[in-house]
Write a protein that holds these residues in place. Sequence first.
Motif, PDB file in Angstrom:
ATOM      1  N   PRO A  79     -41.704 120.521 108.286  1.00 22.87           N
ATOM      2  CA  PRO A  79     -40.900 121.694 107.904  1.00 22.87           C
ATOM      3  C   PRO A  79     -40.947 122.772 108.976  1.00 22.87           C
ATOM      4  O   PRO A  79     -41.965 122.967 109.638  1.00 22.87           O
ATOM      5  N   TYR A  80     -39.843 123.462 109.146  1.00 20.83           N
ATOM      6  CA  TYR A  80     -39.774 124.545 110.119  1.00 20.83           C
ATOM      7  C   TYR A  80     -40.421 125.790 109.554  1.00 20.83           C
ATOM      8  O   TYR A  80     -40.047 126.272 108.487  1.00 20.83           O
ATOM      9  N   THR A  81     -41.403 126.304 110.270  1.00 18.46           N
ATOM     10  CA  THR A  81     -42.063 127.541 109.865  1.00 18.46           C
ATOM     11  C   THR A  81     -42.086 128.540 111.018  1.00 18.46           C
ATOM     12  O   THR A  81     -42.878 129.472 111.008  1.00 18.46           O
ATOM     13  N   GLY A  82     -41.218 128.313 112.009  1.00 19.39           N
ATOM     14  CA  GLY A  82     -41.173 129.202 113.162  1.00 19.39           C
ATOM     15  C   GLY A  82     -40.519 130.525 112.829  1.00 19.39           C
ATOM     16  O   GLY A  82     -40.166 130.810 111.682  1.00 19.39           O
ATOM     17  N   PRO A  83     -40.327 131.372 113.847  1.00 20.28           N
ATOM     18  CA  PRO A  83     -39.781 132.719 113.618  1.00 20.28           C
ATOM     19  C   PRO A  83     -38.354 132.672 113.095  1.00 20.28           C
ATOM     20  O   PRO A  83     -37.541 131.854 113.531  1.00 20.28           O
ATOM     21  N   ALA A  84     -38.050 133.575 112.155  1.00 18.94           N
ATOM     22  CA  ALA A  84     -36.695 133.669 111.613  1.00 18.94           C
ATOM     23  C   ALA A  84     -35.742 134.275 112.631  1.00 18.94           C
ATOM     24  O   ALA A  84     -34.545 133.971 112.638  1.00 18.94           O
ATOM     25  N   GLU A  85     -36.277 135.126 113.500  1.00 19.76           N
ATOM     26  CA  GLU A  85     -35.473 135.755 114.546  1.00 19.76           C
ATOM     27  C   GLU A  85     -36.153 135.487 115.894  1.00 19.76           C
ATOM     28  O   GLU A  85     -36.834 136.354 116.447  1.00 19.76           O
ATOM     29  N   PRO A  86     -35.996 134.276 116.424  1.00 17.46           N
ATOM     30  CA  PRO A  86     -36.693 133.937 117.671  1.00 17.46           C
ATOM     31  C   PRO A  86     -36.208 134.757 118.852  1.00 17.46           C
ATOM     32  O   PRO A  86     -35.028 135.086 118.956  1.00 17.46           O
ATOM     33  N   ALA A  87     -37.145 135.102 119.733  1.00 17.85           N
ATOM     34  CA  ALA A  87     -36.801 135.835 120.944  1.00 17.85           C
ATOM     35  C   ALA A  87     -36.344 134.893 122.045  1.00 17.85           C
ATOM     36  O   ALA A  87     -35.675 135.308 122.991  1.00 17.85           O
ATOM     37  N   ALA A  88     -36.711 133.612 121.925  1.00 14.99           N
ATOM     38  CA  ALA A  88     -36.336 132.626 122.943  1.00 14.99           C
ATOM     39  C   ALA A  88     -36.402 131.237 122.314  1.00 14.99           C
ATOM     40  O   ALA A  88     -36.927 131.063 121.202  1.00 14.99           O
ATOM     41  N   PHE A  89     -35.849 130.274 123.001  1.00 12.58           N
ATOM     42  CA  PHE A  89     -35.960 128.900 122.530  1.00 12.58           C
ATOM     43  C   PHE A  89     -35.996 127.947 123.728  1.00 12.58           C
ATOM     44  O   PHE A  89     -35.554 128.284 124.829  1.00 12.58           O
ATOM     45  N   SER A  90     -36.553 126.772 123.508  1.00 15.18           N
ATOM     46  CA  SER A  90     -36.645 125.743 124.537  1.00 15.18           C
ATOM     47  C   SER A  90     -35.872 124.510 124.095  1.00 15.18           C
ATOM     48  O   SER A  90     -35.892 124.155 122.914  1.00 15.18           O
ATOM     49  N   VAL A  91     -35.199 123.858 125.034  1.00 12.32           N
ATOM     50  CA  VAL A  91     -34.504 122.597 124.769  1.00 12.32           C
ATOM     51  C   VAL A  91     -35.310 121.490 125.442  1.00 12.32           C
ATOM     52  O   VAL A  91     -35.414 121.440 126.666  1.00 12.32           O
ATOM     53  N   LEU A  92     -35.918 120.646 124.630  1.00 11.26           N
ATOM     54  CA  LEU A  92     -36.761 119.560 125.133  1.00 11.26           C
ATOM     55  C   LEU A  92     -36.016 118.245 124.960  1.00 11.26           C
ATOM     56  O   LEU A  92     -35.607 117.897 123.855  1.00 11.26           O
ATOM     57  N   ILE A  93     -35.840 117.522 126.047  1.00 14.45           N
ATOM     58  CA  ILE A  93     -35.061 116.285 126.020  1.00 14.45           C
ATOM     59  C   ILE A  93     -35.883 115.144 126.589  1.00 14.45           C
ATOM     60  O   ILE A  93     -36.527 115.288 127.628  1.00 14.45           O
ATOM     61  N   ARG A  94     -35.857 114.029 125.877  1.00 17.54           N
ATOM     62  CA  ARG A  94     -36.430 112.791 126.416  1.00 17.54           C
ATOM     63  C   ARG A  94     -35.393 111.688 126.276  1.00 17.54           C
ATOM     64  O   ARG A  94     -34.840 111.478 125.193  1.00 17.54           O
ATOM     65  N   ARG A  95     -35.131 110.990 127.373  1.00 17.28           N
ATOM     66  CA  ARG A  95     -34.239 109.831 127.370  1.00 17.28           C
ATOM     67  C   ARG A  95     -34.972 108.682 128.040  1.00 17.28           C
ATOM     68  O   ARG A  95     -35.427 108.817 129.177  1.00 17.28           O
ATOM     69  N   ASP A  96     -35.066 107.558 127.369  1.00 15.93           N
ATOM     70  CA  ASP A  96     -35.719 106.389 127.932  1.00 15.93           C
ATOM     71  C   ASP A  96     -34.690 105.397 128.459  1.00 15.93           C
ATOM     72  O   ASP A  96     -33.624 105.206 127.848  1.00 15.93           O
ATOM     73  N   TYR A  97     -35.027 104.785 129.586  1.00 14.16           N
ATOM     74  CA  TYR A  97     -34.168 103.756 130.172  1.00 14.16           C
ATOM     75  C   TYR A  97     -35.037 102.564 130.581  1.00 14.16           C
ATOM     76  O   TYR A  97     -36.204 102.729 130.939  1.00 14.16           O
ATOM     77  N   ALA A  98     -34.436 101.381 130.526  1.00 15.80           N
ATOM     78  CA  ALA A  98     -35.068 100.186 131.082  1.00 15.80           C
ATOM     79  C   ALA A  98     -34.356  99.848 132.387  1.00 15.80           C
ATOM     80  O   ALA A  98     -33.118  99.908 132.464  1.00 15.80           O
ATOM     81  N   VAL A  99     -35.137  99.519 133.415  1.00 15.94           N
ATOM     82  CA  VAL A  99     -34.546  99.091 134.687  1.00 15.94           C
ATOM     83  C   VAL A  99     -34.289  97.593 134.573  1.00 15.94           C
ATOM     84  O   VAL A  99     -35.191  96.781 134.753  1.00 15.94           O
ATOM     85  N   VAL A 100     -33.053  97.226 134.251  1.00 20.32           N
ATOM     86  CA  VAL A 100     -32.720  95.812 134.001  1.00 20.32           C
ATOM     87  C   VAL A 100     -32.167  95.125 135.242  1.00 20.32           C
ATOM     88  O   VAL A 100     -32.190  93.892 135.336  1.00 20.32           O
TER      89      VAL A 100
END
Length: 227
Positions: A79-100
Amino acid sequence: MSDAALPTVAEVRAAAEAVKAALDRHLAAVESRTGEEDPAVYAAFNELAAAAEEYDELLYDRYDEVTPFEIPTPEDPVPYTGPAEPAAFSVLIRRDYAVVEPQRLIAQAERLTALDRDVDLDDDAGSAGALGVLFGEYEPDEIASRYKEFGLEEGDSTLWIATSEEVAEPGEWLNSPFGHTDPQDVLHRFDVSSVFDEESEDYEDDEAAEEEDEEDDEPVEPGLAPA
């Protein structure tokens, strides 16, 4: 299960060793936790659960025995319990690839070095060096849209939007960019995995089977044969 399909003794032992290693990692994460919802503990918990489940399945298939313990896995998201009015945010991305197709990957990197004299490809670096060249030339989003050209195959991917009450200082998190994210500060996440496609197919198969059963159960009017 036929004898030919049974897991080998070596596979069961390897699964048992994986559980032992996961237990050690989980304990180490707990001992060095940085807070009540430390993401390292959360990740170690999931690894332990997966290893235990794999061992339990192999043990049962090989010896018809089960383990005396069960590690629960949460069905609902954190569950989200972070700030209701955030001062900043981060975008975290993970993409997996196989070298075929390593040769295709290397060929694409060689083509780039031939076109740009400022780009250097170490002949002994192989696929690792080629990846460095590609990501030095293209944005990750472009590689994601053209992965087949580079001899890659898509795996799982996830995107998290994590909020914070303060704006990070320049360079503050560069040494550990993904290590301080509290799962309860993740406002939204978007996951992509082939496992979802498999679940959807299973659901469609179940629906089709239910419809067939309903058709079979439909009453037949007296004096008429079913079509």
